[in-house]
Design a protein around this motif. Structure first.
Motif, mmCIF file in Angstrom:
data_model
loop_
_atom_site.group_PDB
_atom_site.id
_atom_site.type_symbol
_atom_site.label_atom_id
_atom_site.label_comp_id
_atom_site.label_asym_id
_atom_site.label_seq_id
_atom_site.Cartn_x
_atom_site.Cartn_y
_atom_site.Cartn_z
ATOM 1 N N LEU A 170 0.687 -1.359 -0.093
ATOM 2 C CA LEU A 170 -0.374 0.082 -0.187
ATOM 3 C C LEU A 170 1.160 0.971 -0.288
ATOM 4 C CD1 LEU A 170 -2.082 -0.867 2.717
ATOM 5 C CD2 LEU A 170 -3.495 -0.800 0.070
ATOM 6 N N PRO A 171 0.423 2.119 -0.555
ATOM 7 C CA PRO A 171 1.216 4.053 -0.387
ATOM 8 C C PRO A 171 1.362 4.628 0.215
ATOM 9 C CG PRO A 171 -0.482 3.666 -2.261
ATOM 10 C CD PRO A 171 -0.237 2.353 -1.639
ATOM 11 N N GLU A 172 0.124 4.212 0.834
ATOM 12 C CA GLU A 172 -0.653 5.463 2.533
ATOM 13 C C GLU A 172 0.479 4.901 3.760
ATOM 14 O OE1 GLU A 172 -4.424 7.175 2.140
ATOM 15 O OE2 GLU A 172 -4.505 5.941 0.362
ATOM 16 N N PRO A 173 1.278 4.659 4.059
ATOM 17 C CA PRO A 173 1.777 4.824 5.167
ATOM 18 C C PRO A 173 1.202 4.136 5.776
ATOM 19 C CG PRO A 173 3.608 5.786 4.418
ATOM 20 C CD PRO A 173 2.232 6.428 3.563
ATOM 21 N N GLN A 174 0.070 5.874 6.599
ATOM 22 C CA GLN A 174 -0.802 5.612 7.785
ATOM 23 C C GLN A 174 -1.294 4.343 7.880
ATOM 24 O OE1 GLN A 174 -2.383 9.185 8.796
ATOM 25 N NE2 GLN A 174 -2.953 8.344 10.524
ATOM 26 N N LEU A 175 -2.547 3.966 6.410
ATOM 27 C CA LEU A 175 -4.075 3.086 6.216
ATOM 28 C C LEU A 175 -2.509 2.284 6.162
ATOM 29 C CD1 LEU A 175 -5.797 4.762 4.254
ATOM 30 C CD2 LEU A 175 -5.755 5.085 6.716
ATOM 31 N N GLN A 176 -1.728 1.947 5.572
ATOM 32 C CA GLN A 176 -0.949 0.380 5.881
ATOM 33 C C GLN A 176 -0.838 -0.118 7.249
ATOM 34 O OE1 GLN A 176 3.082 0.995 5.282
ATOM 35 N NE2 GLN A 176 2.947 -0.672 2.995
ATOM 36 N N LYS A 177 -0.314 0.354 8.234
ATOM 37 C CA LYS A 177 -0.190 0.531 9.631
ATOM 38 C C LYS A 177 -1.671 0.165 10.059
ATOM 39 C CE LYS A 177 2.420 2.441 13.548
ATOM 40 N NZ LYS A 177 2.723 3.123 14.658
ATOM 41 N N ARG A 178 -2.678 1.408 9.762
ATOM 42 C CA ARG A 178 -3.969 0.040 10.553
ATOM 43 C C ARG A 178 -3.647 -1.252 10.280
ATOM 44 N NH1 ARG A 178 -8.349 5.246 10.420
ATOM 45 N NH2 ARG A 178 -7.854 6.847 11.808
ATOM 46 N N LEU A 179 -4.090 -0.954 8.604
ATOM 47 C CA LEU A 179 -4.333 -2.211 8.291
ATOM 48 C C LEU A 179 -3.738 -3.310 8.232
ATOM 49 C CD1 LEU A 179 -6.416 -3.369 6.732
ATOM 50 C CD2 LEU A 179 -5.251 -3.634 3.788
ATOM 51 N N GLN A 180 -2.223 -3.236 8.605
ATOM 52 C CA GLN A 180 -1.804 -4.353 9.034
ATOM 53 C C GLN A 180 -2.058 -4.893 10.800
ATOM 54 O OE1 GLN A 180 2.346 -2.534 8.774
ATOM 55 N NE2 GLN A 180 2.828 -4.477 6.283
ATOM 56 N N GLU A 181 -1.674 -3.794 11.681
ATOM 57 C CA GLU A 181 -1.976 -4.279 13.373
ATOM 58 C C GLU A 181 -3.870 -4.933 13.244
ATOM 59 O OE1 GLU A 181 -2.674 0.314 14.064
ATOM 60 O OE2 GLU A 181 -0.099 -0.364 15.357
ATOM 61 N N LEU A 182 -4.743 -4.317 12.339
ATOM 62 C CA LEU A 182 -5.696 -4.892 12.401
ATOM 63 C C LEU A 182 -5.924 -6.247 11.459
ATOM 64 C CD1 LEU A 182 -9.288 -3.394 10.441
ATOM 65 C CD2 LEU A 182 -8.763 -6.174 10.125
ATOM 66 N N CYS A 183 -4.704 -6.436 10.803
ATOM 67 C CA CYS A 183 -4.832 -8.468 10.410
ATOM 68 C C CYS A 183 -3.905 -8.660 11.554
ATOM 69 C CB CYS A 183 -4.034 -8.309 9.456
ATOM 70 S SG CYS A 183 -4.508 -7.877 8.015
ATOM 71 N N ALA A 184 -3.017 -8.131 11.954
ATOM 72 C CA ALA A 184 -2.390 -8.877 13.432
ATOM 73 C C ALA A 184 -3.563 -8.899 14.590
ATOM 74 C CB ALA A 184 -1.502 -8.273 14.291
ATOM 75 N N GLU A 185 -4.381 -7.827 15.075
ATOM 76 C CA GLU A 185 -5.057 -8.376 16.188
ATOM 77 C C GLU A 185 -5.619 -9.552 15.989
ATOM 78 O OE1 GLU A 185 -7.845 -4.847 16.210
ATOM 79 O OE2 GLU A 185 -5.922 -3.887 17.109
ATOM 80 N N VAL A 186 -6.194 -9.578 14.552
ATOM 81 C CA VAL A 186 -7.780 -10.593 14.232
ATOM 82 C C VAL A 186 -6.679 -12.243 13.831
ATOM 83 C CG1 VAL A 186 -8.438 -12.020 12.172
ATOM 84 C CG2 VAL A 186 -8.667 -9.398 12.643
ATOM 85 N N ARG A 188 -4.864 -12.840 16.541
ATOM 86 C CA ARG A 188 -4.159 -12.653 17.773
ATOM 87 C C ARG A 188 -5.233 -13.493 18.443
ATOM 88 N NH1 ARG A 188 -0.166 -8.568 17.407
ATOM 89 N NH2 ARG A 188 -2.127 -6.759 18.189
ATOM 90 N N GLY A 189 -6.372 -12.941 17.353
ATOM 91 C CA GLY A 189 -7.749 -13.723 18.050
ATOM 92 C C GLY A 189 -9.215 -12.844 19.009
ATOM 93 N N SER A 190 -8.066 -11.758 18.613
ATOM 94 C CA SER A 190 -9.260 -10.309 18.008
ATOM 95 C C SER A 190 -9.896 -10.719 17.329
ATOM 96 C CB SER A 190 -8.519 -9.225 18.668
ATOM 97 O OG SER A 190 -7.499 -9.204 19.769
ATOM 98 N N GLN A 191 -11.562 -9.500 17.430
ATOM 99 C CA GLN A 191 -12.167 -9.693 16.387
ATOM 100 C C GLN A 191 -12.236 -7.941 16.301
ATOM 101 O OE1 GLN A 191 -16.554 -9.030 17.371
ATOM 102 N NE2 GLN A 191 -17.522 -9.547 15.322
ATOM 103 N N PRO A 192 -12.413 -7.063 15.189
ATOM 104 C CA PRO A 192 -11.710 -5.836 14.729
ATOM 105 C C PRO A 192 -13.411 -5.212 15.464
ATOM 106 C CG PRO A 192 -12.502 -6.736 12.715
ATOM 107 C CD PRO A 192 -12.109 -8.210 13.536
#
Length: 321
Positions: A170-186, A188-192
């Motif tokens: 992804l070209p946008e660093p901020q949104l890229q980080k958000r999505l990566q964190e969201l995937c990592a949470e899932v 790890r067993g969390s629901q977004p």
């Protein structure tokens, strides 16, 4: 006229006698073979349900023709009834047609008196392989839905992994980080939360996360979530996936107009199951709570953001309860 009247009275007498004999037969089965009677009663109700659904679909089609309505203009329940025969969902139409064709020999076998015994033998030994859902007992419905869900859930980790991998491009660093964190949470067993998904919606309109830009492996994993075959060229896979996801989006809007409070427990569970959540062991309150989250996202998304809706079938279901 007298001949016709006599013929009608003879026919009525024969029908009445057949009903009495059948009633005695059913009472005998219920007293002597209670487990067998459950299969018999399921078969009888299944035949009635099948023909009622065919009749209802014809009625809805006639209404659409006379009032010049599109599928999207129908109330939720009618739209849901037509989901499997909708012109835009050819695979679902083929499934409905296969169900009817599959049921024809069952109906033919059952025509002679007491020949439905043969059908019940089939129901006992080969229920999932030979019979359609109308002839499954309540316990079998739960068992088979669990089995089908286990198959599609095998693809859920692949969907999350594909999302995390695509996020790196992804070209946008901020949104890229958000999505990566969201995937990592899932993972790890969390629901977004719905707000977290909605915040990254813009990423799912273009490359690399738009439906037309996803990696083929990602498209195949999402297709498995919707029980779609993956043995097609990439172009057809993308087209069919988009068609089915947008169909669900139209259903969501009709459901919102109707109101979740108007849905029965069976309707709530079926709606959750269609959208990726195994609802066979959930209660009404849990199904309604999940659907509220789903509608809170789906009904805010544009058609161009269909990829987010497809991926959310996994993100919102994987770790629910």
């Amino acid at each position: 006229l007298s001949t016709k009247a006599g013929s009608r009275s003879v026919l009525a007498a024969l029908v009445s006698k057949a009903k009495r004999i059948n009633g005695r037969y059913e009472r005998f089965l219920e007293r002597t073979f209670p487990r067998f009677y459950v299969l018999y009663a399921t078969f009888t109700k299944g035949i009635q349900a099948l023909f009622l659904e065919v009749k209802e679909i014809r009625k809805i089609k006639s209404k659409m023709s006379h009032q010049r309505l599109s599928v999207q203009q129908l109330p939720y329940r009618e739209m849901e009834r037509l989901r499997q025969v909708r012109r835009g969902a050819r695979d679902a139409f083929r499934q409905f047609r296969r169900d009817v064709i599959k049921a024809i020999p069952i109906g033919v076998i059952a025509i002679p008196p007491f020949a439905n015994f043969l059908v019940i033998v089939l129901m006992y030994f080969f229920p999932r392989q030979l019979l359609i859902r109308y002839f499954w007992t309540p316990n079998q419905q739960v068992e088979f839905l669990d089995a089908y869900d286990a198959i599609r859930r095998d693809s859920y980790p692949d969907v999350v992994e594909s999302l995390a991998l695509a996020a790196r491009s992804l070209p946008e660093p901020q949104l890229q980080k958000r999505l990566q964190e969201l995937c990592a949470e899932v993972q790890r067993g969390s629901q977004p939360r719905v707000a977290e998904l909605y915040a990254v919606r813009s990423l799912f309109s273009g490359s690399p996360l738009g439906l037309n830009k996803l990696q083929v492996s990602h498209v195949k994993a999402l297709s498995q979530v919707l029980f779609l075959t993956t043995h097609l060229p990439a172009f057809f896979l993308r087209h069919r996936l988009r068609s089915h996801v947008l169909e669900i989006r139209h259903l969501d809007r009709a459901m919102l107009r109707l109101g979740l409070g108007q849905l029965s427990e069976e309707e709530l569970k079926a709606a959750c199951y269609l959208r990726g959540l195994n609802s066979t062991h959930l209660g009404m309150s849990e199904c309604r709570a999940w659907l509220e989250q789903w509608l809170g996202l789906s009904c805010k998304l544009q058609a161009s953001e269909a990829s987010l809706l497809a991926n959310s079938m996994v993100l919102l279901s994987l770790n629910y309860v």
